[in-house]
Design a protein around this motif. Structure first.
Motif, PDB file in Angstrom:
ATOM      1  N   LYS A 472       0.807  -1.216   0.000  1.00 26.06           N
ATOM      2  CA  LYS A 472       0.000   0.000   0.000  1.00 26.06           C
ATOM      3  C   LYS A 472       0.844   1.271   0.000  1.00 26.06           C
ATOM      4  CE  LYS A 472      -3.794   2.189   2.550  1.00 26.06           C
ATOM      5  NZ  LYS A 472      -4.713   2.057   3.705  1.00 26.06           N
ATOM      6  N   SER A 473       1.873   1.304   0.875  1.00 32.35           N
ATOM      7  CA  SER A 473       2.642   2.552   1.013  1.00 32.35           C
ATOM      8  C   SER A 473       4.130   2.390   0.735  1.00 32.35           C
ATOM      9  CB  SER A 473       2.461   3.108   2.426  1.00 32.35           C
ATOM     10  OG  SER A 473       2.974   2.195   3.386  1.00 32.35           O
ATOM     11  N   GLY A 474       4.562   1.144   0.508  1.00 33.14           N
ATOM     12  CA  GLY A 474       5.983   0.908   0.243  1.00 33.14           C
ATOM     13  C   GLY A 474       6.829   0.839   1.488  1.00 33.14           C
ATOM     14  N   ALA A 475       6.196   0.909   2.657  1.00 36.73           N
ATOM     15  CA  ALA A 475       6.959   0.869   3.905  1.00 36.73           C
ATOM     16  C   ALA A 475       6.131   0.179   4.993  1.00 36.73           C
ATOM     17  CB  ALA A 475       7.342   2.276   4.355  1.00 36.73           C
ATOM     18  N   ALA A 476       6.845  -0.374   5.998  1.00 34.87           N
ATOM     19  CA  ALA A 476       6.207  -1.009   7.151  1.00 34.87           C
ATOM     20  C   ALA A 476       7.117  -0.840   8.353  1.00 34.87           C
ATOM     21  CB  ALA A 476       5.944  -2.490   6.883  1.00 34.87           C
ATOM     22  N   MET A 477       6.556  -0.988   9.536  1.00 36.50           N
ATOM     23  CA  MET A 477       7.324  -0.820  10.763  1.00 36.50           C
ATOM     24  C   MET A 477       7.371  -2.135  11.535  1.00 36.50           C
ATOM     25  SD  MET A 477       8.120   2.354  10.501  1.00 36.50           S
ATOM     26  CE  MET A 477       8.835   2.659  12.113  1.00 36.50           C
ATOM     27  N   ALA A 484      12.182  -0.082  20.341  1.00 36.11           N
ATOM     28  CA  ALA A 484      12.512   0.785  19.199  1.00 36.11           C
ATOM     29  C   ALA A 484      11.733   0.355  17.959  1.00 36.11           C
ATOM     30  CB  ALA A 484      14.013   0.741  18.925  1.00 36.11           C
ATOM     31  N   GLN A 485      11.311   1.323  17.143  1.00 38.18           N
ATOM     32  CA  GLN A 485      10.592   1.069  15.899  1.00 38.18           C
ATOM     33  C   GLN A 485      11.555   1.206  14.716  1.00 38.18           C
ATOM     34  OE1 GLN A 485       7.306   0.261  15.417  1.00 38.18           O
ATOM     35  NE2 GLN A 485       6.896   0.176  17.632  1.00 38.18           N
ATOM     36  N   HIS A 486      11.489   0.253  13.781  1.00 39.92           N
ATOM     37  CA  HIS A 486      12.392   0.253  12.634  1.00 39.92           C
ATOM     38  C   HIS A 486      11.585   0.192  11.339  1.00 39.92           C
ATOM     39  CE1 HIS A 486      15.881  -0.478  15.285  1.00 39.92           C
ATOM     40  NE2 HIS A 486      15.017  -1.208  15.985  1.00 39.92           N
ATOM     41  N   LYS A 487      12.000   1.011  10.359  1.00 36.02           N
ATOM     42  CA  LYS A 487      11.259   1.122   9.105  1.00 36.02           C
ATOM     43  C   LYS A 487      11.809   0.136   8.069  1.00 36.02           C
ATOM     44  CE  LYS A 487       9.699   4.589   5.767  1.00 36.02           C
ATOM     45  NZ  LYS A 487       9.782   6.026   5.378  1.00 36.02           N
ATOM     46  N   LEU A 488      10.877  -0.574   7.426  1.00 40.32           N
ATOM     47  CA  LEU A 488      11.221  -1.534   6.379  1.00 40.32           C
ATOM     48  C   LEU A 488      10.704  -1.030   5.039  1.00 40.32           C
ATOM     49  CD1 LEU A 488       9.878  -4.699   8.250  1.00 40.32           C
ATOM     50  CD2 LEU A 488      12.274  -4.005   8.133  1.00 40.32           C
ATOM     51  N   ASP A 489      11.407  -1.435   3.955  1.00 37.12           N
ATOM     52  CA  ASP A 489      10.864  -1.178   2.615  1.00 37.12           C
ATOM     53  C   ASP A 489      11.149  -2.390   1.739  1.00 37.12           C
ATOM     54  OD1 ASP A 489      13.498  -0.988   1.441  1.00 37.12           O
ATOM     55  OD2 ASP A 489      13.624   1.078   2.134  1.00 37.12           O
ATOM     56  N   ALA A 490      10.679  -2.334   0.501  1.00 37.68           N
ATOM     57  CA  ALA A 490      10.754  -3.489  -0.394  1.00 37.68           C
ATOM     58  C   ALA A 490      12.175  -3.846  -0.790  1.00 37.68           C
ATOM     59  CB  ALA A 490       9.914  -3.241  -1.642  1.00 37.68           C
TER      60      ALA A 490
END
Length: 666
Positions: A472-477, A484-490
């Motif tokens: 949907k947005s190209g990113a997930a947490m 701690a929160q970490h950002k993932l992408d494709a």
């Protein structure tokens, strides 16, 4: 109309318990400390007999693995288990005196007192009405005899005052419905009840709005005080963190149970009612680990016909406290009790409580309602005992699901799972996260290992949520255990549907937990077994089962004559060699008084030595409750006492077999 609590002479029992030093307030010569108690010699023996019976009934018969874990518990353990955030009660403060009360208990006590006053008022009104009718009839009879008209009856002031204390039917029904659901109210609900029903302290003062209070005692470890810890509120966490070791000790076999007996601590808001609400107490807890896909139990069929007194959640939510008498097996089949293993342990708890002397008519199992259910439980029943203080929760039987093991595993990255070899491989499709190793490490640097571990620990629903977020947005947490929160992408991860062929099934067990509050059970048990002789109200008796009695046999010589000494010594030695606690009472009091003194201690049997004993080596054996006696050779009597204490025979069977002896004072 709710009936008042059964009449019970609590003062007489408390007098015996204090006078005979069963229990006493701790540090009493310094004024005592609320919620802390010491056990004296008979109380300690009673406590140890309870533990011994509990171990035999559960640990030995069920082949449980007993552990003894430390009382000091690190902050992180109880933070992970949820106790730091959720182990709370609601408290209110008297706005005049500053006294503290537990909110739900205050509401409950006030409403119960009003209902009991209503019952007393109605009973008094009926009695007055009956008396008025009798007086009217007598007056009419007297008038008829004299030939005069009877004078009209006058309403007395007393009757008007009593009638004025009666509750309106709607109010009475509302009170009963509230009490049936009292454990289902949170802070806002309790605040509303206090406002709407004008709940006040025993002094008649208003109270503040309820606020949460964490019940754990906090402390620190080490000279600097930097390591925060608590005194454990339960023994369960010490068992859960050792699950992997316990499973290995059990050769990987499932299901199995661990057990622990030890001190626990809760900083009660307002400790009262003796041993029923204290700050330091003994717990006996069982953690039975079971396959979440198979909660059957091999002992279910043999216990299915045990009849339980059940108060289901649905009944309480309907505003009723009507008990259903059901066979355990039927309750499981109808879905009232969630599963076989939970039902099996409810039956085992019932049998145990009756074995130690609980009156089965004063025992019920109450199911928790949704709002009072512990944060870890998916079903929970409390074994409650009726006392002069009302229904008291004494044993909690909960299905804790996989909550504790899952939480500790997530926090420590240690697997607390069972690995089960499958007879046939299991093939399934599953959404799985695939990490791009070349970019993943440089992107997260030192945190890469923790982030990957967090991703691998996600269940399939969480993996699908990441897939949808990437699409949907190209990113997930994703969150790591440190928060701690970490950002993932494709470019870092992809989510793929893969076919998995499993030769070994890996699962986190569910846990069925019976948890016993030992002091509460003993306090209730003492009430259930206490009575006074019908012929003499001053002669109190504790009708404890032989397995629980502090002293099993009293040796009573007729007098201090030295001719009795060898036989007394021999009796004492033979009984003690069999592990039977004995006591000799050779005081100058009459035999009847000596019997009475030891009836107060709950001593079930007495062996009397007289001059005939010296001649023919026979003694009398007296049973406490019936006061009946038999006279037989010493060897026979010793064997009978041993069999009676160990439950191999009963007194009814004994007196059917042997002639009742009637020549001595009972």
């Amino acid at each position: 109309m709710t009936a008042p609590a059964p009449a019970f002479n609590r003062e007489a029992l408390e007098n015996i318990l204090a006078r005979r030093f069963f229990v006493a307030p701790s540090f009493e010569i310094y004024g005592g400390t609320a919620g802390l108690y010491d056990f004296g010699p008979p109380g300690t023996a009673l406590l140890n007999n309870f533990i011994d019976t509990w171990r035999k009934h559960f640990v030995l018969e069920e082949d449980m693995l007993e552990v003894d874990s430390t009382i000091l518990t690190p902050y992180e353990v109880l933070k992970t288990s949820g106790h730091v955030d959720r182990f709370c009660d609601w408290m209110v403060k008297d706005t005049v005196t500053g006294d503290i009360y537990r909110a739900d208990h205050l509401v409950e006590n006030v409403l119960e007192a009003r209902l009991e006053a209503d019952v007393r008022a109605r009973m008094s009104a009926l009695e007055l009405e009956a008396k008025a009718k009798a007086d009217k009839a007598a007056a009419a009879a007297a008038a008829a005899a004299s030939g005069q008209a009877a004078a009209p009856a006058k309403k007395t002031k007393q009757k008007v005052e009593v009638a004025a204390t009666k509750l309106d039917a709607k109010v009475r029904t509302a009170y009963e419905e509230i009490l049936a659901q009292i454990d289902n109210y949170g802070g806002d609900g309790l605040a509303r009840l206090i406002r709407e029903h004008d709940i006040r302290t025993p002094e008649g003062n208003p109270v503040t709005a309820p606020v949460e209070f964490n019940l754990m005692f906090d402390t620190s470890v080490g000279p600097t005080g930097d390591v925060k810890a608590f005194l454990r509120p339960e023994t369960a966490q010490g068992q859960f963190v050792n699950f992997a070791k316990l499973l290995e000790y059990n050769n990987g076999r499932m299901p199995f149970a661990s057990a622990s007996i030890g001190r626990s601590f809760r900083n009660e808001i307002s400790p009262r009612n003796g041993l029923l609400r204290v700050r330091e107490f003994l717990m006996a807890e069982i953690e039975h680990y079971v396959d979440p896909e198979d909660k059957s139990h091999p002992g279910f069929a043999s216990h299915a016909d045990v009849v339980l007194n059940l108060l289901p959640a649905k009944t309480q939510l309907a505003g009723s406290t009507t008990i259903s008498h059901m066979k355990m097996g039927d309750a499981v089949k109808q879905g009232i009790i969630d599963n076989e293993t939970l039902g099996y342990f409810l039956a085992r708890v019932h049998l145990f409580l009756v074995k130690v002397g609980v009156n089965p008519t004063l025992l019920r199992f109450r199911q928790h309602m949704s709002n009072e259910m512990a944060h870890y439980a998916c079903d929970c029943w409390d074994a409650e005992l009726r006392t002069s203080y009302g229904w008291i929760e004494c044993v909690g039987c909960a299905d804790r699901s996989a909550y504790d093991l899952t939480r500790h595993s997530e926090r420590t990255n240690k697997k607390l799972v069972v690995r089960q070899a499958l007879a046939e491989p299991r093939i399934s499709e599953k959404w799985t996260i695939v990490v791009n190793k070349k970019k993943f490490g440089p992107a997260f640097k030192r945190a890469a290992k923790d982030v990957e571990a967090a991703l691998m620990a996600l269940d399939e629903l969480a993996v699908v949520a990441i897939k949808d977020a990437l699409a949907k947005s190209g990113a997930a947490m994703v969150a790591t255990p440190d928060g701690a929160q970490h950002k993932l992408d494709a470019t870092l991860v992809t989510v793929e549907r893969v076919t998995i062929k499993e030769h070994v099934r890996e699962y986190t067990p569910n846990v069925i937990e019976p948890s016993f509050g030992v002091g509460r059970i003993l306090s209730s048990l003492l009430e259930h077994t206490f009575y006074s002789r019908p012929e003499d109200a001053a002669r109190g008796v504790l009708s404890l089962p032989p397995c629980m009695a502090p002293i099993k046999a009293l040796i009573v010589p007729l007098s201090n004559n030295t001719a009795f000494s060898p036989l007394i010594h021999d009796l004492r030695q033979q009984l003690r060699r069999r592990g039977l606690a004995t006591r000799v009472d050779d005081s100058a009091s009459s035999i009847g008084k000596r019997y009475a003194r030891n009836d107060e201690l709950g001593t079930p049997f007495a062996l009397t030595v007289d001059f005939q004993s010296v001649k023919d080596n026979t003694v009398t054996l007296r049973e406490r409750d019936s006061t009946k006696q038999i006279r037989e050779p010493v060897a026979t009597i010793i064997n009978l006492v041993d069999q009676l204490v160990n439950g191999e025979t009963t007194w009814d069977q004994v007196i059917k077999k042997y002639k009742v002896f009637t020549e001595q004072e009972a």
